[in-house]
Structure formats: C-alpha cells, structure tokens
Design a protein around this motif. Structure first.
Motif, PDB file in Angstrom:
ATOM      1  N   VAL A 202     -20.307 -12.710   6.161  1.00 35.29           N
ATOM      2  CA  VAL A 202     -20.505 -13.565   4.994  1.00 35.29           C
ATOM      3  C   VAL A 202     -19.271 -13.454   4.109  1.00 35.29           C
ATOM      4  N   SER A 203     -18.695 -14.568   3.709  1.00 41.79           N
ATOM      5  CA  SER A 203     -17.510 -14.521   2.840  1.00 41.79           C
ATOM      6  C   SER A 203     -17.932 -14.089   1.436  1.00 41.79           C
ATOM      7  N   VAL A 204     -17.212 -13.094   0.902  1.00 38.99           N
ATOM      8  CA  VAL A 204     -17.602 -12.449  -0.351  1.00 38.99           C
ATOM      9  C   VAL A 204     -16.412 -12.376  -1.305  1.00 38.99           C
ATOM     10  N   PHE A 205     -16.679 -12.683  -2.557  1.00 31.14           N
ATOM     11  CA  PHE A 205     -15.713 -12.416  -3.629  1.00 31.14           C
ATOM     12  C   PHE A 205     -16.336 -11.390  -4.556  1.00 31.14           C
ATOM     13  N   VAL A 206     -15.603 -10.316  -4.874  1.00 33.97           N
ATOM     14  CA  VAL A 206     -16.092  -9.266  -5.763  1.00 33.97           C
ATOM     15  C   VAL A 206     -15.567  -9.535  -7.166  1.00 33.97           C
ATOM     16  N   TYR A 207     -16.478  -9.694  -8.111  1.00 31.03           N
ATOM     17  CA  TYR A 207     -16.089  -9.962  -9.494  1.00 31.03           C
ATOM     18  C   TYR A 207     -16.345  -8.723 -10.341  1.00 31.03           C
ATOM     19  N   ASP A 208     -15.248  -8.117 -10.758  1.00 28.14           N
ATOM     20  CA  ASP A 208     -15.311  -6.984 -11.675  1.00 28.14           C
ATOM     21  C   ASP A 208     -15.313  -7.490 -13.113  1.00 28.14           C
ATOM     22  N   SER A 209     -14.300  -8.264 -13.456  1.00 23.31           N
ATOM     23  CA  SER A 209     -14.150  -8.754 -14.834  1.00 23.31           C
ATOM     24  C   SER A 209     -13.008  -9.758 -14.866  1.00 23.31           C
ATOM     25  N   LEU A 262     -20.142 -10.858  -5.372  1.00 17.95           N
ATOM     26  CA  LEU A 262     -20.655  -9.526  -5.674  1.00 17.95           C
ATOM     27  C   LEU A 262     -20.173  -9.132  -7.067  1.00 17.95           C
ATOM     28  N   ILE A 263     -21.108  -8.926  -7.987  1.00 14.33           N
ATOM     29  CA  ILE A 263     -20.790  -8.562  -9.368  1.00 14.33           C
ATOM     30  C   ILE A 263     -20.890  -7.048  -9.519  1.00 14.33           C
ATOM     31  N   LEU A 264     -19.845  -6.451 -10.103  1.00 15.85           N
ATOM     32  CA  LEU A 264     -19.861  -5.021 -10.379  1.00 15.85           C
ATOM     33  C   LEU A 264     -20.436  -4.781 -11.765  1.00 15.85           C
ATOM     34  N   ARG A 294     -25.876 -17.523  -5.370  1.00 17.39           N
ATOM     35  CA  ARG A 294     -25.901 -16.338  -4.501  1.00 17.39           C
ATOM     36  C   ARG A 294     -25.019 -15.239  -5.096  1.00 17.39           C
ATOM     37  N   PHE A 295     -25.661 -14.368  -5.873  1.00 13.97           N
ATOM     38  CA  PHE A 295     -24.975 -13.257  -6.517  1.00 13.97           C
ATOM     39  C   PHE A 295     -25.576 -11.946  -6.031  1.00 13.97           C
ATOM     40  N   ALA A 296     -24.748 -11.054  -5.559  1.00 18.97           N
ATOM     41  CA  ALA A 296     -25.144  -9.687  -5.260  1.00 18.97           C
ATOM     42  C   ALA A 296     -24.669  -8.801  -6.406  1.00 18.97           C
ATOM     43  N   VAL A 297     -25.286  -7.634  -6.561  1.00 11.19           N
ATOM     44  CA  VAL A 297     -24.938  -6.742  -7.672  1.00 11.19           C
ATOM     45  C   VAL A 297     -24.896  -5.296  -7.172  1.00 11.19           C
TER      46      VAL A 297
END
Length: 326
Positions: A202-209, A262-264, A294-297
C-alpha cells in the motif's frame, strides 16, 4: 513542528560529538561477573568493568529501552518525552527524576552525578551546548547514542533495534533480559509477516508536521523499515534516502498519490487537527488517502529505534489492511 526539525538538524550540525573514537579507562578494583565488556557505539569505544550505576536517559526511546530491561533503579534522571510512556512503564518512569522537559543544560546534567548518559538523538550530545560525548568522557561519564543516529551510510532496520537492546542489556549486565526481549520481538515480527503475506504493498505517506513543506519519514531510518514490514511503500523513501526524517514538497505528495497517510501523534497538535489540515488543503483534494479518508495513526515513539518497533509494525499492518482509521 519546529523543535522536531531542530532536533534532526542537530544531528548534522554536531557529527563530531557522535563519532570521535575514544578509549575509556577501566575502573579500578575488581571486575564484575560477565565483565569486562567492550563496545563500539557510533565510533566511540568503551570498556566497562561493571554495569553503570547512575544512568541518565535523554529522549523517550532511550528511556523505554532501559525500563523494558528492568533497569529503573539505575536511572538517576530522564529528559525529553515525545509523547506518553507506555502504561507498563508509567510507575517506573514516575520514580525517575525528570531533569528537563527537553534537554538539560550541562550543569543540570552533571547535578545528577551520572556515570552514563544514553541519548536517543544526536542532538542529545550537542557539543555547542556542552554535552558532547568528548566533554562527558573528560568528566568521567560514559555515553551511548542510539544506533539509528550514528553517522553512517547504511539504512536502519529491525536488526539495529535488536542490536540496540542487546548492547544496552550487555552494558548493564542483563544480557539474558535483552535476549528474551529479542526472541519475543522476532516472534512478533514473524506473526505479522505471516498474517499479511501475499498482500500487495500500500502506498503510504507519513505526515509528522509542516505547512509549507511536509516533515516526514525518509528512507534511511527505522520508520521506513516499519512501513515496509507493515506492507506499505513509503512514497518519499527514494527522495530522502539518506535521512531518517526530512522535508518533502507537497507537490511530490500529490504526484505520488498515496493510498494511506500515516499521521504521527505527539506534541501540541492533535491527530484531528492534522487530519483537518490535510482535508482542508485544496491542493491535496485529489490525493486518494485524503479523498477516501484513509488515515493511519501511530505515536511518534513507535517510529524510532526502540522497543516499540515490533508492535508498531503489527499495529500499522492492521490499519493498512483494514482500510485504516477513517
């Protein structure tokens, strides 16, 4: 968040504090059972003739390694949480003095009279703030830097997590506890791999800030390995192949069209506020993850080289396969 960028920028500004080779003299007197033990950590070679007795941990993942290994009584100080410690560590954490909300000054650090300082990020040993590893050694204080932050070209993987725990365990004379943890971690990773075998990445982008740019997980750190093991594909890993964390352009995020963001979770900005920022940005309206909610945490502390990493893989894999948290 600005302080997060500053912490990782410090890893570039103060590399000599992390990589100067030095031999520590052995302490006088008899050698403890299982010692001497010599370890080279980020270019610093140290010989221990007994476990350290008065340790200070700086950064949460270093603290949690110590607590997982049952070393709470060795802690005379901690500093710099990213988020909440795990519930199973809460009582032991409360018993340890907190020297500073972020990094303590050199004087405050010395006031705890440590014989060992364990840093999670290179910024823990910022030479221009007096906390360089050379300066500590001159004060008779041994030190360790989490292996993810060694100035090396190789990427960080789960094997480095195992190395981190094993070397800390060996340093404190609890190698058996470390090996027990590694066996459990390997079993957790094997279960996750078996449960999700054969599924397409699954293509994922990780968003920290970040607003003008997106602070995210690069291709070098354990965060990228966690995403990969969970069945994801970090869309900016190639752009930031030499960084554990770094800035990506929103244009690249849009062009790569991640299926999941993916939200940190940490600090003063809530997960809901981060979701709102992403949803309200018209430039991101076409991104599948935003369009489909579609947000993962995961907590930030799950995405660094510490004892949370195996469970983080399992948690993220479940979210990716279940359509993530909408």
């Amino acid at each position: 968040m600005p302080w997060r960028r500053a912490a990782f920028a410090a890893a570039l500004l103060f590399p000599l504090a992390a990589c100067t080779t030095q031999a520590q003299p052995e302490a006088a007197g008899s050698t403890a059972p299982g010692f001497p033990y010599t370890v080279t950590n980020c270019g610093v070679t140290t010989t221990f003739t007994a476990p350290p007795k008065r340790a200070v941990t700086m950064n949460q993942h270093a603290t949690e390694v110590m607590l997982e290994l049952g070393l709470a009584k060795s802690l005379v100080g901690t500093a710099y949480l990213d988020d909440k410690v795990l519930p199973k560590y809460a009582a032991d954490y409360r018993a340890a003095p907190v020297l500073a909300a972020e990094y303590p000054s050199y004087e405050k650090l010395l006031s705890a009279n440590p014989d060992y300082v364990y840093g999670g990020y290179a910024s823990a040993f910022a030479a221009n703030e007096g906390r360089g590893r050379e300066a500590l050694a001159k004060s008779g204080i041994t030190s360790r830097l989490n292996v993810e932050n060694c100035p090396k070209g190789a990427t960080t993987t789960m094997d480095d997590v195992y190395q981190e725990v094993r070397e800390v365990g060996r340093t404190f004379g609890v190698a058996d506890r470390a090996e027990s943890w590694v066996r459990e971690a390997e079993a957790t990773n094997a279960r996750t791999r078996a449960e999700h075998a054969g599924a397409a990445p699954v293509s994922v982008f990780v968003y920290d800030s970040g607003d003008k740019t997106a602070f995210t997980v690069g291709g070098k750190g354990i965060g990228n390995d966690i995403v990969t093991r969970a069945g994801g594909r970090n869309i900016v890993a190639g752009d930031l192949k030499d960084k554990s964390f770094g800035d990506a352009s929103w244009e690249n995020v849009v062009a790569r069209a991640p299926e999941v963001i993916l939200i940190l979770d940490y600090g003063g900005t809530s997960v809901e506020a981060k979701k709102k920022r992403l949803r309200d940005d018209p430039a991101l309206a076409s991104v599948p993850a935003v369009k489909n909610g579609r947000f993962a945490v995961l907590p930030l502390s799950d995405m660094v080289t510490g004892v949370r990493a195996p469970d983080a893989v399992a948690k993220l894999a479940g979210q990716l396969r279940a359509g993530a948290g909408r």
